[in-house]
Design an enzyme around this catalytic site. Structure first.
Site, PDB file in Angstrom:
ATOM      1  N   HIS A   1      28.018  96.543  59.256  1.00 24.35           N
ATOM      2  CA  HIS A   1      29.418  96.095  59.316  1.00 24.35           C
ATOM      3  C   HIS A   1      30.359  97.290  59.173  1.00 24.35           C
ATOM      4  CE1 HIS A   1      28.981  91.802  59.356  1.00 24.35           C
ATOM      5  NE2 HIS A   1      28.274  91.763  58.239  1.00 24.35           N
TER       6      HIS A   1
ATOM      7  N   HIS B   1      22.387  95.802  56.572  1.00 25.87           N
ATOM      8  CA  HIS B   1      23.303  94.802  57.126  1.00 25.87           C
ATOM      9  C   HIS B   1      24.761  95.196  56.823  1.00 25.87           C
ATOM     10  CE1 HIS B   1      24.256  90.518  58.251  1.00 25.87           C
ATOM     11  NE2 HIS B   1      25.354  90.824  57.553  1.00 25.87           N
ATOM     12  N   GLU B   2      25.016  95.509  55.560  1.00 22.13           N
ATOM     13  CA  GLU B   2      26.396  95.855  55.172  1.00 22.13           C
ATOM     14  C   GLU B   2      26.821  97.184  55.790  1.00 22.13           C
ATOM     15  OE1 GLU B   2      28.243  93.669  53.996  1.00 22.13           O
ATOM     16  OE2 GLU B   2      26.625  92.281  53.497  1.00 22.13           O
TER      17      GLU B   2
ATOM     18  N   GLY C   1      54.037  73.449  53.509  1.00 22.80           N
ATOM     19  CA  GLY C   1      53.477  74.794  53.423  1.00 22.80           C
ATOM     20  C   GLY C   1      52.068  74.770  52.896  1.00 22.80           C
ATOM     21  N   PRO C   2      51.363  75.904  53.077  1.00 19.37           N
ATOM     22  CA  PRO C   2      49.968  75.965  52.627  1.00 19.37           C
ATOM     23  C   PRO C   2      49.858  75.750  51.115  1.00 19.37           C
ATOM     24  CG  PRO C   2      50.587  77.945  53.849  1.00 19.37           C
ATOM     25  CD  PRO C   2      51.823  77.165  53.649  1.00 19.37           C
ATOM     26  N   PRO C   3      48.670  75.393  50.642  1.00 13.55           N
ATOM     27  CA  PRO C   3      48.496  75.167  49.207  1.00 13.55           C
ATOM     28  C   PRO C   3      48.831  76.423  48.394  1.00 13.55           C
ATOM     29  CG  PRO C   3      46.498  74.609  50.407  1.00 13.55           C
ATOM     30  CD  PRO C   3      47.426  75.213  51.389  1.00 13.55           C
ATOM     31  N   GLY C   4      49.411  76.221  47.249  1.00 17.95           N
ATOM     32  CA  GLY C   4      49.664  77.334  46.334  1.00 17.95           C
ATOM     33  C   GLY C   4      50.882  78.152  46.658  1.00 17.95           C
TER      34      GLY C   4
END
Ligand code: ADP
Length: 646
Positions: free
Chosen positions: A465, A461-462, A238-241
């Protein structure tokens, strides 16, 4: 929770025994010290060289003339030793001089032997013509001469004695003899405060699988009487953590059997053969203490596929270690009562031989927690915190999709630290939200100074988005926009990702447009573009390549995938497709991104007024929350849909 782990210091450990040494341990080195002192003393106060030094004149006047000299011994052509006739020794002039019994009684340093002989010849003719003195010549090694090299030799000897004594005593102090021994920590049954399954939230299927393994160890007969073979190896993937190590620790706590834990990298040592001998030692110890469990964390450090190692970086030592591990897994009989548990987040690179039946044949997948699991994990980790009444665990869990157990543990700890920094008595919901932002986006850098011109670019820019994603149906819902620098980035738009297992083409396309929103906004507003979109562009390009070459989402190329789950292609430097196909893929990726860019620009041009307003508000407030977003952009309009024909 504190866990005490002790190194194995069982009675059979030979290192603990007091070693037998010549002259008995400690006194061995004292022997050498005394020897050295003796040599020094002997050299300085040599009884055999106890004699008075005189000159030629004294010799001639006091002894030769008187006829008292019995003989002369010339040593090493340098010194003449003078022996006095015995009958004259009673003479009062010798009274206050202490001689050794046998002489020599005086010594005289010579300039050269020839001149000494000439002088002696002449003196004898003058004073004792009828009686010649006996002259002997000899060469002798003097202790004083060897002293300069005797001292360093003695010191070296002492140093050697010291090293030998350190090596052969004092438990683990000997770094050489313990090389081949396992470095596994053994946690014995009956520890205080063991981790138990209660500390592991969610992961119910994994827990029940692991419980079953514990049951194998405790009641093997239930299974063996039906002819079943007890599994030897269990692999946690499984993925880390996601709690692999945690579940292994809990297993140790619940099983109440000796639990040997170590990391795969502990086998890998600079010296050839050490890894393999450590594996042997580990299994031998585990078998002696059976029923027992061996836990190897990060097994990919040793279990990496042998095929995948390329010719330039072969690693024989790791291969030997892996072979030894395979042999041990095969070697121990069916019901020896040792179960090997291993964890990895890279199952794809493991050697296939490790995974085949009879070795690590049980695979337990730990996935990232879903919302219900996350609630449970939050509950486990907030247990020990002093909490305000307003804590809404459900909100926290829904705000942290895609987070692993370790991330959640981190958020809880970070929240407590934030509250402490603000000198609060209790941890509040806002602290958790701030902690989440910090874990996701990095540390807020309010003191980071950026010029007004740059700030303006970042704001547009933000805002770009935000506006683009607001009008795209398949983009996750926007939570807030900020131009406070955080971690590496100068600004960010915060989304609440939906939990999905599969992603449709339309979702991919909308996501790409939202990511291009920043660059498109700079283009639309300033008619100039900047380097600020690097991260976005990198993400978008990679995304487009996976869509075309891996997911088969391009109509013209068709449902083809060049993805290689076995990882074999990593070794081959050439691409698995022809030049023509490579060109086609490049063209399709290029088309996809440029079309998406045009689409994004259109959205921003259509909503330019809102874009301006939002950017100005950002410049004023730095952070714009959802209520303001709704006020400026209106209720989220999801009607601008991606059309396959675009
Ligand atoms: P892995 O070995 O999978 O990389 P760990 O087991 O080391 O991850 O997990 C790290 C930390 O995350 C644990 O010490 C624990 O605090 C927390 N954690 C992970 N998963 C869970 C879970 N299911 N329940 C409670 N805590 C968890």
């Amino acid at each position: 929770m504190k866990e005490r782990e002790t190194r194995d210091t069982t009675p059979e450990n030979p290192k603990k025994k007091e070693p037998k040494m010549p002259f008995g341990g400690k006194s061995f080195s004292w022997f050498y010290v005394l020897l050295l002192i003796f040599i020094l003393m002997f050299t300085i106060f040599n009884p055999f060289t106890e004699s008075k030094e005189i000159t030629w004149l004294e010799f001639e006047r006091d002894f030769l003339e008187q006829g008292q000299v019995e003989k002369l011994v010339v040593v090493n052509k340098e010194v003449a030793e003078i022996y006095i006739r015995e009958e004259y020794l009673q003479d009062p002039k010798y009274e206050d001089i202490s001689f050794s019994e046998f002489g020599p009684h005086y010594t005289m340093t010579l300039g050269s032997v020839e001149s000494f002989e000439n002088k002696l010849e002449k003196a004898q003719q003058d004073f004792l013509p009828e009686e010649k003195i006996d002259v002997q010549y000899t060469s002798r090694t003097n202790f004083g001469d060897i002293l300069p090299w005797l001292i360093p030799l003695g010191l070296l000897l002492l140093f050697w004695v010291f090293v030998v004594r350190r090596m052969s005593s004092g438990g683990g102090a000997n770094p050489f003899s313990s090389f081949g021994k396992t470095t596994a920590r053994i946690s014995n049954a009956g520890r205080k405060n063991p981790v138990t399954f209660k500390d592991v939230a969610g992961l119910n299927e994994a827990k029940s699988e692991v419980m079953e393994v514990v049951d194998f160890l405790k009641n093997p007969v239930t299974y063996t009487k039906l002819g079943a073979k007890i599994p030897k190896g269990v692999l946690l993937l499984g993925p880390p953590g996601t709690g692999k190590t945690l579940i292994a620790k809990a297993m140790a706590g619940e099983a109440n059997v000796p639990f040997f834990s170590l990391s795969g990298s502990e086998f890998v040592e600079l010296f050839v053969g050490v890894g393999a001998s450590r594996v042997r030692d580990l299994f031998q110890k585990a078998k002696e203490k059976a029923p027992s469990i061996i836990f190897i964390d990060e097994i990919d450090a040793v279990g990496r596929s042998r095929e995948k190692v390329n010719a330039l970086q072969s690693n024989d030592e790791r291969e030997n270690t892996l072979n030894q591990l395979l042999t041990e897994l095969d070697g121990f009989g069916e019901n020896t009562g040792v179960i090997v548990l291993a964890a990895t987040n890279r199952p794809d690179i493991l050697d296939k031989a490790l995974l085949r039946p009879g070795r690590f044949d049980r695979h337990i997948y730990l996935e990232l927690p879903n919302k219900l699991d996350r609630i449970e994990i939050f509950e486990v980790h907030i247990q020990n915190l002093k909490l305000a009444k307003d804590i809404d665990v459900e909100e926290l869990a829904s705000l942290s999709p895609g987070f692993s157990g370790a991330d959640i543990a981190n958020i809880c700890n970070e929240a407590a630290l934030i509250a402490a920094r603000k000198k609060k008595e209790i941890v509040e919901q806002q602290d958790f939200l701030d902690a989440r932002d910090r874990v996701v986006g990095g540390l807020e850098r309010k003191g980071h100074i950026i010029s007004p011109v740059e700030k303006n670019i970042v704001a547009y820019h933000e805002a770009g988005h935000a506006v683009a994603s607001w009008f795209l149906k398949h983009v996750d819902s926007l939570v807030k926009v900020s131009i406070i620098p955080r971690g590496k980035s100068l600004g960010s738009a915060w989304y609440l990702p939906e939990e999905r297992k599969i992603v449709t083409k339309a979702q991919f396309m909308d996501q790409i447009c939202a990511s291009l929103g920043g660059r498109a906004s700079e283009d639309v507003i300033f008619n100039e573009i900047s380097s600020g979109a690097l991260d976005d562009l990198e993400k978008v390009t990679k995304q487009a390549y996976t869509m075309v070459a891996f997911y088969g989402l391009d109509r013209e190329i068709g449902p083809l995938s060049y993805y290689d789950s076995t990882g074999q292609n990593e070794r081959i430097l050439s691409k698995p497709y022809s030049e023509n196909m490579a060109e086609l893929i490049d063209k399709k990726v290029h088309d996809l991104i440029t079309k998406s860019y045009e689409r994004t620009k259109k959205i921003l041009v259509d909503h330019k007024a809102e874009l301006e307003e939002l950017a100005q508000l950002l410049l004023k407030k730095e952070v714009v929350e959802k209520t303001d977003l709704e006020r400026i952009l209106g209720e989220r309009n999801t009607e601008v849909l991606f059309d396959e024909k675009d």
